[in-house]
Scaffold this active site. Sequence first.
Site, PDB file in Angstrom:
ATOM      1  N   ASP A 194     -35.056  28.184  42.252  1.00 49.92           N
ATOM      2  CA  ASP A 194     -33.711  28.769  42.206  1.00 49.92           C
ATOM      3  C   ASP A 194     -32.956  28.104  41.065  1.00 49.92           C
ATOM      4  O   ASP A 194     -31.923  27.474  41.262  1.00 49.92           O
ATOM      5  CB  ASP A 194     -32.986  28.561  43.535  1.00 49.92           C
ATOM      6  CG  ASP A 194     -31.683  29.368  43.613  1.00 49.92           C
ATOM      7  OD1 ASP A 194     -31.384  30.102  42.656  1.00 49.92           O
ATOM      8  OD2 ASP A 194     -30.977  29.249  44.636  1.00 49.92           O
ATOM      9  N   ASN A 199     -27.110  25.281  39.935  1.00 48.34           N
ATOM     10  CA  ASN A 199     -27.971  24.262  40.534  1.00 48.34           C
ATOM     11  C   ASN A 199     -28.397  23.166  39.564  1.00 48.34           C
ATOM     12  O   ASN A 199     -29.212  22.302  39.907  1.00 48.34           O
ATOM     13  CB  ASN A 199     -29.204  24.921  41.153  1.00 48.34           C
ATOM     14  CG  ASN A 199     -28.832  25.782  42.337  1.00 48.34           C
ATOM     15  OD1 ASN A 199     -27.815  25.547  42.971  1.00 48.34           O
ATOM     16  ND2 ASN A 199     -29.642  26.783  42.627  1.00 48.34           N
ATOM     17  N   ASP A 213     -30.424  22.235  45.397  1.00 46.00           N
ATOM     18  CA  ASP A 213     -30.898  23.492  46.001  1.00 46.00           C
ATOM     19  C   ASP A 213     -32.371  23.755  45.691  1.00 46.00           C
ATOM     20  O   ASP A 213     -32.710  24.678  44.959  1.00 46.00           O
ATOM     21  CB  ASP A 213     -30.035  24.671  45.545  1.00 46.00           C
ATOM     22  CG  ASP A 213     -28.711  24.724  46.278  1.00 46.00           C
ATOM     23  OD1 ASP A 213     -28.470  23.846  47.119  1.00 46.00           O
ATOM     24  OD2 ASP A 213     -27.920  25.643  46.014  1.00 46.00           O
TER      25      ASP A 213
END
Length: 268
Positions: A194, A199, A213
């Site tokens: 992700d 992030n 994450d």
Amino acid sequence: MSFAAKAPEHEIPVPRVLARLVGGDPARAVWVNRLGGVTWSIAEGTPRHRYLKWAPAEALHLDPEAERRRMEWAARWVRVPRVLDSGEEGTGRWLLTEALPGTSAVAPHWSADPGPVAAEIGRGLRVLHEALPCEECPFDWSDGERLERVRERLAAGEGPERWAPEHRGLSVEEALARLENPPAADLPVVCHGDACAPNTLLGDDGRFLGHVDLGRLGTADRWADLAVASWSLEWNYGPGHEEAFFEGYGVAPDTDRIAYYRLLWDLS
């Protein structure tokens, strides 16, 4: 971010079952997603700063325990949040982590000048890909594993109306045919899973600091990350920053692989 995460539009209290994890510290909801997951920032601005992630029981694709395992594995080689607690009870599951220093790459002061930030996001992703040992990784994020999820969603009736605008001109049959014909692998790595702009964390000097994450972390071709990370720049900063990202990573864009992995991300 995953599952259309965004800042909440109103205050969201911490569930009573998690009160012991917060203690008397102030807690502010910072991310929510369409599946009901919430992330709170606790004791922000103090040495006790930490993050609490909550996934309701019905959100089967949000798995804090899976993220805990991945972070604890990856922490041997790269900078990721330290896990403080995790668990579950009848209404959901949670993950409590120590906050890393630095700020998200989409914080307002970084978004005001996204060119250098895009390059740092690319550099940080290269650091991750080179540091994590693919041959030792116990987690999978390969095309085949993700294609099974696509088939499940399509069989359940999901169609183009839920897809990104770039893909809505495809029929279900056309999209599935494209995904069943993946490009040859370029370079297997341990992918973030992700790698969207929010992030990546940056230090006060604007340099890459770490990642958060990591619930999908696993082995895959590096373009599975590169395609989505570069795509997310437009969502967060507007068009025109992909060149800086690829320069930061150190690779030329591969249009075929980018198209394939963006479609796979969208449908899976």
